[in-house]
Design a protein around this motif. Structure first.
Motif, PDB file in Angstrom:
ATOM      1  N   UNK A 172       2.433   6.556  13.623  1.00  0.00           N
ATOM      2  CA  UNK A 172       1.702   7.227  12.550  1.00  0.00           C
ATOM      3  C   UNK A 172       1.932   6.529  11.208  1.00  0.00           C
ATOM      4  N   UNK A 173       3.155   6.033  10.984  1.00  0.00           N
ATOM      5  CA  UNK A 173       3.453   5.347   9.728  1.00  0.00           C
ATOM      6  C   UNK A 173       2.697   4.033   9.626  1.00  0.00           C
ATOM      7  N   UNK A 174       2.614   3.290  10.726  1.00  0.00           N
ATOM      8  CA  UNK A 174       1.856   2.038  10.721  1.00  0.00           C
ATOM      9  C   UNK A 174       0.371   2.299  10.448  1.00  0.00           C
ATOM     10  N   UNK A 175      -0.167   3.372  11.020  1.00  0.00           N
ATOM     11  CA  UNK A 175      -1.560   3.726  10.771  1.00  0.00           C
ATOM     12  C   UNK A 175      -1.770   4.094   9.304  1.00  0.00           C
ATOM     13  N   UNK A 176      -0.817   4.841   8.731  1.00  0.00           N
ATOM     14  CA  UNK A 176      -0.911   5.220   7.322  1.00  0.00           C
ATOM     15  C   UNK A 176      -0.781   3.998   6.420  1.00  0.00           C
ATOM     16  N   UNK A 177       0.061   3.050   6.820  1.00  0.00           N
ATOM     17  CA  UNK A 177       0.237   1.831   6.035  1.00  0.00           C
ATOM     18  C   UNK A 177      -1.043   0.988   6.027  1.00  0.00           C
ATOM     19  N   UNK A 178      -1.709   0.921   7.159  1.00  0.00           N
ATOM     20  CA  UNK A 178      -2.982   0.193   7.217  1.00  0.00           C
ATOM     21  C   UNK A 178      -4.028   0.849   6.318  1.00  0.00           C
ATOM     22  N   UNK A 179      -4.082   2.190   6.333  1.00  0.00           N
ATOM     23  CA  UNK A 179      -5.017   2.908   5.465  1.00  0.00           C
ATOM     24  C   UNK A 179      -4.690   2.661   3.996  1.00  0.00           C
ATOM     25  N   UNK A 180      -3.404   2.609   3.667  1.00  0.00           N
ATOM     26  CA  UNK A 180      -2.999   2.371   2.281  1.00  0.00           C
ATOM     27  C   UNK A 180      -3.395   0.974   1.818  1.00  0.00           C
ATOM     28  N   UNK A 181      -3.268  -0.010   2.698  1.00  0.00           N
ATOM     29  CA  UNK A 181      -3.639  -1.377   2.321  1.00  0.00           C
ATOM     30  C   UNK A 181      -5.149  -1.491   2.071  1.00  0.00           C
ATOM     31  N   UNK A 182      -5.938  -0.812   2.901  1.00  0.00           N
ATOM     32  CA  UNK A 182      -7.389  -0.842   2.707  1.00  0.00           C
ATOM     33  C   UNK A 182      -7.775  -0.153   1.393  1.00  0.00           C
ATOM     34  N   UNK A 183      -7.159   1.001   1.130  1.00  0.00           N
ATOM     35  CA  UNK A 183      -7.456   1.736  -0.106  1.00  0.00           C
ATOM     36  C   UNK A 183      -7.013   0.957  -1.330  1.00  0.00           C
ATOM     37  N   UNK A 184      -5.830   0.326  -1.247  1.00  0.00           N
ATOM     38  CA  UNK A 184      -5.335  -0.460  -2.382  1.00  0.00           C
ATOM     39  C   UNK A 184      -6.257  -1.641  -2.671  1.00  0.00           C
ATOM     40  N   UNK A 185      -6.783  -2.265  -1.615  1.00  0.00           N
ATOM     41  CA  UNK A 185      -7.723  -3.361  -1.826  1.00  0.00           C
ATOM     42  C   UNK A 185      -9.005  -2.899  -2.496  1.00  0.00           C
ATOM     43  N   UNK A 186      -9.486  -1.708  -2.117  1.00  0.00           N
ATOM     44  CA  UNK A 186     -10.695  -1.171  -2.741  1.00  0.00           C
ATOM     45  C   UNK A 186     -10.459  -0.842  -4.207  1.00  0.00           C
ATOM     46  N   UNK A 187      -9.303  -0.261  -4.521  1.00  0.00           N
ATOM     47  CA  UNK A 187      -8.985   0.074  -5.915  1.00  0.00           C
ATOM     48  C   UNK A 187      -8.845  -1.198  -6.751  1.00  0.00           C
ATOM     49  N   UNK A 188      -8.228  -2.225  -6.176  1.00  0.00           N
ATOM     50  CA  UNK A 188      -8.047  -3.482  -6.905  1.00  0.00           C
ATOM     51  C   UNK A 188      -9.378  -4.153  -7.218  1.00  0.00           C
ATOM     52  N   UNK A 189     -10.374  -3.936  -6.371  1.00  0.00           N
ATOM     53  CA  UNK A 189     -11.674  -4.545  -6.599  1.00  0.00           C
ATOM     54  C   UNK A 189     -12.561  -3.730  -7.536  1.00  0.00           C
ATOM     55  N   UNK A 190     -12.421  -2.386  -7.506  1.00  0.00           N
ATOM     56  CA  UNK A 190     -13.352  -1.546  -8.248  1.00  0.00           C
ATOM     57  C   UNK A 190     -12.813  -0.866  -9.483  1.00  0.00           C
ATOM     58  N   UNK A 191     -11.487  -0.838  -9.675  1.00  0.00           N
ATOM     59  CA  UNK A 191     -10.922  -0.103 -10.809  1.00  0.00           C
ATOM     60  C   UNK A 191     -10.184  -0.996 -11.797  1.00  0.00           C
ATOM     61  N   UNK A 192     -10.345  -2.299 -11.688  1.00  0.00           N
ATOM     62  CA  UNK A 192      -9.671  -3.227 -12.591  1.00  0.00           C
ATOM     63  C   UNK A 192     -10.632  -3.628 -13.710  1.00  0.00           C
ATOM     64  N   UNK A 193     -10.157  -3.515 -14.946  1.00  0.00           N
ATOM     65  CA  UNK A 193     -10.945  -3.903 -16.115  1.00  0.00           C
ATOM     66  C   UNK A 193     -10.115  -4.857 -16.972  1.00  0.00           C
TER      67      UNK A 193
END
Length: 216
Positions: free
Chosen positions: A29-50
């Motif tokens: 479950x932790x590995x699955x959560x870690x994968x989800x966190x990496x995907x979300x972090x990549x999306x935030x880095x692309x869309x919320x950086x100014x």
């Protein structure tokens, strides 16, 4: 005598196996959560950086809140975004209303009324679970002011490494948390922390307990 010893051996061996089984479920479950966190972090880095007035890349708190809320609304995962200094920028449980911030809380499902036999069996296994040596996790405490002080994994992630932690709750359950850095061209701009309840783990352990009881 051999038949009686075999029954006790099955019970003790199954309880020892239960601890390893729980560890494997937690790791999965932790590995699955870690994968989800990496995907979300990549999306935030692309869309919320100014770019600020000093021509430096920073996270926009407004864009970060909108993205975190939208990405977390379809999952049962709590998502929090911290600045590199530990300040909370976004929380998927905090909504922006007309009169300010509104915090939402997931309601627990009402427990089904258990029979006397089920309560006795549950109490028996609660006592027997103390026999095998199982890992003890630190108690999770929710802070009124969200800062990274109670969450060491946020400090580790701010240094550019992935971190994870399993907590125990006051109700006897588990909470899984992971933290990953939000990076833009290898520059750490923030830390994304995901938390998930261990309800599925408890259900799986409960099912194995019943199987052990049937075999015994």
């Amino acid at each position: 005598l051999a038949v009686n010893v075999m029954a006790l051996a099955i019970l003790v061996g199954s309880l020892l196996y239960l601890g390893r089984y729980q560890d494997r479920i937690i790791a999965s479950e932790t590995d699955d959560l870690l994968m989800q966190a990496r995907i979300t972090a990549g999306a935030v880095a692309e869309g919320a950086v100014v770019i600020n007035d000093e021509d430096r890349n920073i996270l926009s708190p407004l864009l970060a809140r909108l993205m975190v809320r939208r990405l977390a609304e379809t999952t049962a995962t709590r998502t929090r975004l911290f600045d590199t200094d530990g300040t909370l920028l976004a929380d998927s449980r905090i909504l922006l209303g007309a009169e300010g911030k509104i915090e939402s809380t997931d309601l627990e499902e009402p427990e089904e009324e258990k029979s006397i036999g089920a309560r006795i069996v549950g109490a028996l296994f609660d006592v027997i679970d103390l026999i095998p040596e199982r890992e003890k996790y630190p108690l999770y405490r929710e802070e009124d002011f969200q800062h990274d002080d109670p969450y060491n994994i946020v400090k580790h992630a701010a240094r550019g490494v992935k971190a994870k932690q399993v907590w125990s709750t006051s109700s006897g359950g588990l909470t899984l948390t992971v933290a990953v850095p939000v990076q833009h061209y290898k520059q750490v701009l923030g830390v994304l922390m995901l938390s998930r309840s261990g309800v599925k783990i408890d259900e799986a352990i409960r099912a194995v307990r019943l199987d052990i009881l049937k075999i015994f």
